[in-house]
Design a protein around this motif. Structure first.
Motif, PDB file in Angstrom:
ATOM      1  N   ASN A   1       0.829  -1.203   0.000  1.00 46.16           N
ATOM      2  CA  ASN A   1       0.000   0.000   0.000  1.00 46.16           C
ATOM      3  C   ASN A   1       0.870   1.262   0.000  1.00 46.16           C
ATOM      4  OD1 ASN A   1      -2.546  -1.379   0.158  1.00 46.16           O
ATOM      5  ND2 ASN A   1      -2.084  -1.811   2.310  1.00 46.16           N
ATOM      6  N   GLY A   2       2.074   1.138  -0.524  1.00 47.77           N
ATOM      7  CA  GLY A   2       3.013   2.248  -0.542  1.00 47.77           C
ATOM      8  C   GLY A   2       2.554   3.386  -1.422  1.00 47.77           C
ATOM      9  N   ARG A   3       3.269   4.506  -1.346  1.00 48.59           N
ATOM     10  CA  ARG A   3       2.817   5.704  -2.063  1.00 48.59           C
ATOM     11  C   ARG A   3       2.968   5.598  -3.561  1.00 48.59           C
ATOM     12  NH1 ARG A   3       7.385  10.370  -1.359  1.00 48.59           N
ATOM     13  NH2 ARG A   3       9.173   9.036  -0.945  1.00 48.59           N
ATOM     14  N   PHE A   4       3.692   4.568  -4.069  1.00 46.70           N
ATOM     15  CA  PHE A   4       3.788   4.362  -5.512  1.00 46.70           C
ATOM     16  C   PHE A   4       3.159   3.029  -5.929  1.00 46.70           C
ATOM     17  CE2 PHE A   4       7.203   7.359  -4.529  1.00 46.70           C
ATOM     18  CZ  PHE A   4       6.900   8.367  -5.430  1.00 46.70           C
ATOM     19  N   ALA A   5       2.256   2.531  -5.107  1.00 42.31           N
ATOM     20  CA  ALA A   5       1.608   1.246  -5.397  1.00 42.31           C
ATOM     21  C   ALA A   5       0.944   1.280  -6.770  1.00 42.31           C
ATOM     22  CB  ALA A   5       0.583   0.936  -4.316  1.00 42.31           C
ATOM     23  N   GLY A   6       1.313   0.317  -7.613  1.00 45.59           N
ATOM     24  CA  GLY A   6       0.718   0.191  -8.936  1.00 45.59           C
ATOM     25  C   GLY A   6       1.294   1.115  -9.984  1.00 45.59           C
TER      26      GLY A   6
END
Length: 300
Positions: free
Chosen positions: A49-54
């Motif tokens: 769920n990181g800030r660059f997820a996906g």
């Protein structure tokens, strides 16, 4: 050619890396060395769920150094990393390390001096993921130092071909895809040498000044399409090349670092975090800027 400690301090840390370490190797363009760094240690797992997820992140020159460390950092924050470099064995190792801690990464051998290679690299990423959210154009080299009258045209052109044309080719093929998407963030690797002059690295300085100028032009042309384009300028980062140069000159790195405004050598992770800031939603109003990560050297 022997350089005195006083001269080393005069040219500055980036000048050191550019001007001293290559002397130990060769002046032939084909043997120019990459801007390598001490390999970072990847964390054990990613933040799904990181800030660059996906997000799809392209990185050139990520088989070692700042590129490698930034690839790990983006992958830890959930990004899908698509990266390149000329050294396939190192590229495969980086790819495996990212996958080992649960990240997603694809390596593709690419020579950024070759337009066809860069076009294929960009197209392969779009084919795999359908888009490019972020691009970090990091690939670059140093060359053997020399005063202007002693630099061969072959050497000068090779460093421009790698550092400037490599980033030109990258943006040439990234921009149309990002315009189609209506969004994107590009970060180009510049240097303190893009702002300051060093007496024996005219070819390297020219390349980094060119990158900053090109970044500004592309930013102005693409802001209305939702694309942000910035560059980043480090000073001295902890690299095997830098340490090798200090050892060769019998200079203590800590003593040299004391002469800097921020009296230490920067880490790979610090530069990676700066790149990620420019790529993030925290920087949505920032475009056409060169980010000073020199610890204050450019403020002097």
């Amino acid at each position: 050619m022997s350089l005195s400690r006083r001269h080393m301090l005069t040219v500055g840390a980036t000048g050191l890396a550019a001007a001293i370490a290559p002397q130990i190797l060769s002046s032939k363009p084909e043997e120019a060395i990459a801007n390598t760094q001490k390999a970072p240690t990847p964390q054990a797992k990613i933040n799904t769920n990181g800030r660059f997820a996906g997000k799809v992140v392209l990185i050139t020159g990520a088989t070692s150094g700042i590129g490698e460390g930034t690839a790990y950092a983006f992958a830890r924050e959930g990004a899908k990393v698509f990266f390149c470099g000329r050294r396939e064995n190192l590229g495969r190792q980086v790819e495996a390390k990212i996958k080992a801690f649960g990240g997603e990464a694809t390596y593709m051998r690419t020579d950024v001096r070759n337009e066809t290679d860069v076009k294929k690299f960009t197209e392969a990423a779009v084919k795999k993921y359908g888009r490019i959210d972020i691009a970090f154009n990091n690939a670059g080299i140093f060359m053997t130092p020399a005063e202007i009258q002693d630099i061969t045209a072959e050497n000068f052109l090779d460093i421009l071909q790698t550092n400037v044309m490599g980033e030109f080719f990258a943006m040439k093929y990234q921009i149309p895809q990002m315009r189609q998407q209506g969004r994107g963030a590009i970060i180009n690797m510049a240097s303190v040498a893009g702002h300051a002059g060093f007496p024996n690295t005219a070819h390297y300085n020219a390349s980094k000044h060119g990158i900053i100028g090109m970044t500004k032009a592309v930013a102005l042309a693409n802001a209305k399409y939702g694309i942000r384009v910035n560059s980043i300028s480090p000073l001295a980062v902890d690299t095997p090349q830098l340490q090798e140069s200090f050892t060769y000159q019998k200079v203590n790195a800590q003593e040299v670092a004391k002469t800097f405004v921020t009296p230490r050598i920067m880490s790979v992770d610090e530069i990676a975090r700066a790149v990620m800031f420019l790529a993030s939603n925290d920087a949505t109003s920032i475009t056409g800027m060169d980010l000073d990560v020199t610890g204050g050297e450019l403020a002097k």
